[in-house]
Scaffold this motif. Structure first.
Motif, PDB file in Angstrom:
ATOM      1  N   CYS A  18       0.815  -1.211   0.000  1.00  0.00           N
ATOM      2  CA  CYS A  18       0.000   0.000   0.000  1.00  0.00           C
ATOM      3  C   CYS A  18       0.852   1.265   0.000  1.00  0.00           C
ATOM      4  O   CYS A  18       0.325   2.365   0.110  1.00  0.00           O
ATOM      5  CB  CYS A  18      -0.962   0.005   1.188  1.00  0.00           C
ATOM      6  SG  CYS A  18      -2.273  -1.214   1.050  1.00  0.00           S
TER       7      CYS A  18
ATOM      8  N   LEU B 284      -3.071   0.927  -4.864  1.00  0.00           N
ATOM      9  CA  LEU B 284      -3.395   0.648  -3.462  1.00  0.00           C
ATOM     10  C   LEU B 284      -3.035   1.807  -2.545  1.00  0.00           C
ATOM     11  O   LEU B 284      -3.693   2.022  -1.528  1.00  0.00           O
ATOM     12  CB  LEU B 284      -2.704  -0.631  -2.990  1.00  0.00           C
ATOM     13  CG  LEU B 284      -3.346  -1.932  -3.454  1.00  0.00           C
ATOM     14  CD1 LEU B 284      -2.518  -3.117  -2.986  1.00  0.00           C
ATOM     15  CD2 LEU B 284      -4.765  -2.048  -2.946  1.00  0.00           C
TER      16      LEU B 284
ATOM     17  N   LYS C   7      -5.723   3.350  -0.067  1.00  0.00           N
ATOM     18  CA  LYS C   7      -5.450   3.423   1.371  1.00  0.00           C
ATOM     19  C   LYS C   7      -5.608   4.845   1.897  1.00  0.00           C
ATOM     20  O   LYS C   7      -6.221   5.070   2.938  1.00  0.00           O
ATOM     21  CB  LYS C   7      -4.043   2.908   1.666  1.00  0.00           C
ATOM     22  CG  LYS C   7      -3.718   2.911   3.145  1.00  0.00           C
ATOM     23  CD  LYS C   7      -2.317   2.409   3.399  1.00  0.00           C
ATOM     24  CE  LYS C   7      -2.007   2.483   4.879  1.00  0.00           C
ATOM     25  NZ  LYS C   7      -0.589   2.402   5.154  1.00  0.00           N
ATOM     26  N   GLN C   8      -5.069   5.816   1.175  1.00  0.00           N
ATOM     27  CA  GLN C   8      -5.157   7.197   1.633  1.00  0.00           C
ATOM     28  C   GLN C   8      -6.611   7.668   1.666  1.00  0.00           C
ATOM     29  O   GLN C   8      -7.050   8.301   2.631  1.00  0.00           O
ATOM     30  CB  GLN C   8      -4.327   8.119   0.748  1.00  0.00           C
ATOM     31  CG  GLN C   8      -4.270   9.536   1.275  1.00  0.00           C
ATOM     32  CD  GLN C   8      -3.311  10.409   0.496  1.00  0.00           C
ATOM     33  OE1 GLN C   8      -2.910  10.081  -0.608  1.00  0.00           O
ATOM     34  NE2 GLN C   8      -2.950  11.531   1.078  1.00  0.00           N
TER      35      GLN C   8
ATOM     36  N   GLU D  77      -8.419   5.954   4.621  1.00  0.00           N
ATOM     37  CA  GLU D  77      -8.004   6.494   5.907  1.00  0.00           C
ATOM     38  C   GLU D  77      -8.565   7.892   6.158  1.00  0.00           C
ATOM     39  O   GLU D  77      -8.825   8.253   7.306  1.00  0.00           O
ATOM     40  CB  GLU D  77      -6.479   6.476   6.022  1.00  0.00           C
ATOM     41  CG  GLU D  77      -5.938   5.065   6.207  1.00  0.00           C
ATOM     42  CD  GLU D  77      -4.431   4.974   6.245  1.00  0.00           C
ATOM     43  OE1 GLU D  77      -3.747   5.966   5.891  1.00  0.00           O
ATOM     44  OE2 GLU D  77      -3.930   3.902   6.613  1.00  0.00           O
TER      45      GLU D  77
ATOM     46  N   SER E  84     -10.016   1.457   7.156  1.00  0.00           N
ATOM     47  CA  SER E  84      -8.767   0.705   7.068  1.00  0.00           C
ATOM     48  C   SER E  84      -8.785  -0.222   5.857  1.00  0.00           C
ATOM     49  O   SER E  84      -9.840  -0.551   5.321  1.00  0.00           O
ATOM     50  CB  SER E  84      -8.543  -0.109   8.343  1.00  0.00           C
ATOM     51  OG  SER E  84      -9.568  -1.074   8.489  1.00  0.00           O
ATOM     52  N   VAL E  85      -7.585  -0.618   5.450  1.00  0.00           N
ATOM     53  CA  VAL E  85      -7.403  -1.542   4.330  1.00  0.00           C
ATOM     54  C   VAL E  85      -6.567  -2.708   4.827  1.00  0.00           C
ATOM     55  O   VAL E  85      -5.535  -2.506   5.469  1.00  0.00           O
ATOM     56  CB  VAL E  85      -6.676  -0.851   3.148  1.00  0.00           C
ATOM     57  CG1 VAL E  85      -6.424  -1.840   2.028  1.00  0.00           C
ATOM     58  CG2 VAL E  85      -7.462   0.340   2.647  1.00  0.00           C
ATOM     59  N   GLN E  86      -7.031  -3.921   4.549  1.00  0.00           N
ATOM     60  CA  GLN E  86      -6.273  -5.125   4.892  1.00  0.00           C
ATOM     61  C   GLN E  86      -5.979  -5.883   3.615  1.00  0.00           C
ATOM     62  O   GLN E  86      -6.835  -5.980   2.732  1.00  0.00           O
ATOM     63  CB  GLN E  86      -7.054  -6.016   5.843  1.00  0.00           C
ATOM     64  CG  GLN E  86      -7.308  -5.405   7.193  1.00  0.00           C
ATOM     65  CD  GLN E  86      -8.166  -6.308   8.070  1.00  0.00           C
ATOM     66  OE1 GLN E  86      -8.708  -7.314   7.627  1.00  0.00           O
ATOM     67  NE2 GLN E  86      -8.307  -5.934   9.327  1.00  0.00           N
TER      68      GLN E  86
ATOM     69  N   VAL F 151     -11.636  -3.583   2.508  1.00  0.00           N
ATOM     70  CA  VAL F 151     -11.727  -2.155   2.835  1.00  0.00           C
ATOM     71  C   VAL F 151     -12.888  -2.000   3.811  1.00  0.00           C
ATOM     72  O   VAL F 151     -13.999  -2.449   3.533  1.00  0.00           O
ATOM     73  CB  VAL F 151     -11.966  -1.306   1.566  1.00  0.00           C
ATOM     74  CG1 VAL F 151     -12.183   0.150   1.924  1.00  0.00           C
ATOM     75  CG2 VAL F 151     -10.809  -1.467   0.597  1.00  0.00           C
TER      76      VAL F 151
END
Length: 86
Positions: A32, A51, A55-56, A59, A64-66, A79
């Motif tokens: 990410c 990614l 992610k930004q 957030e 959150s991103v996993q 997400v």
């Protein structure tokens, strides 16, 4: 690519799964990060920004991103974004 969207415990959850090349554990921690591509992508072109942008954006919405990936077995990206009811 398989994509699903739902909500659970006050969050929207978006899951994307593919059956691609996957990636080694060492790449997952930095996947990410901007301008980082997987070490096993070979000649697959890309900027390494996808990614990082996701992610930004997530957030900024307090989400959150996993990322889970297995070499040769694909990748799952989850997400989670809180639902705000005002």
């Amino acid at each position: 690519m398989r994509v699903s969207l739902g909500k659970h415990e006050g969050q929207f959850i978006l899951i994307g799964q593919d059956q691609g090349v996957g990636g080694p554990d060492t790449d997952q921690k930095r996947s990410c990060d901007a301008l980082e591509g997987g070490s096993n992508v070979g000649q697959v072109s890309g900027t390494g920004l996808g990614l990082a942008i996701v992610k930004q954006a997530v957030e900024l919405h307090r989400g959150s991103v996993q990322l889970e990936s297995e070499l040769g077995a694909g990748t799952t990206i989850t997400v989670m974004i809180p639902i705000y009811l005002e």
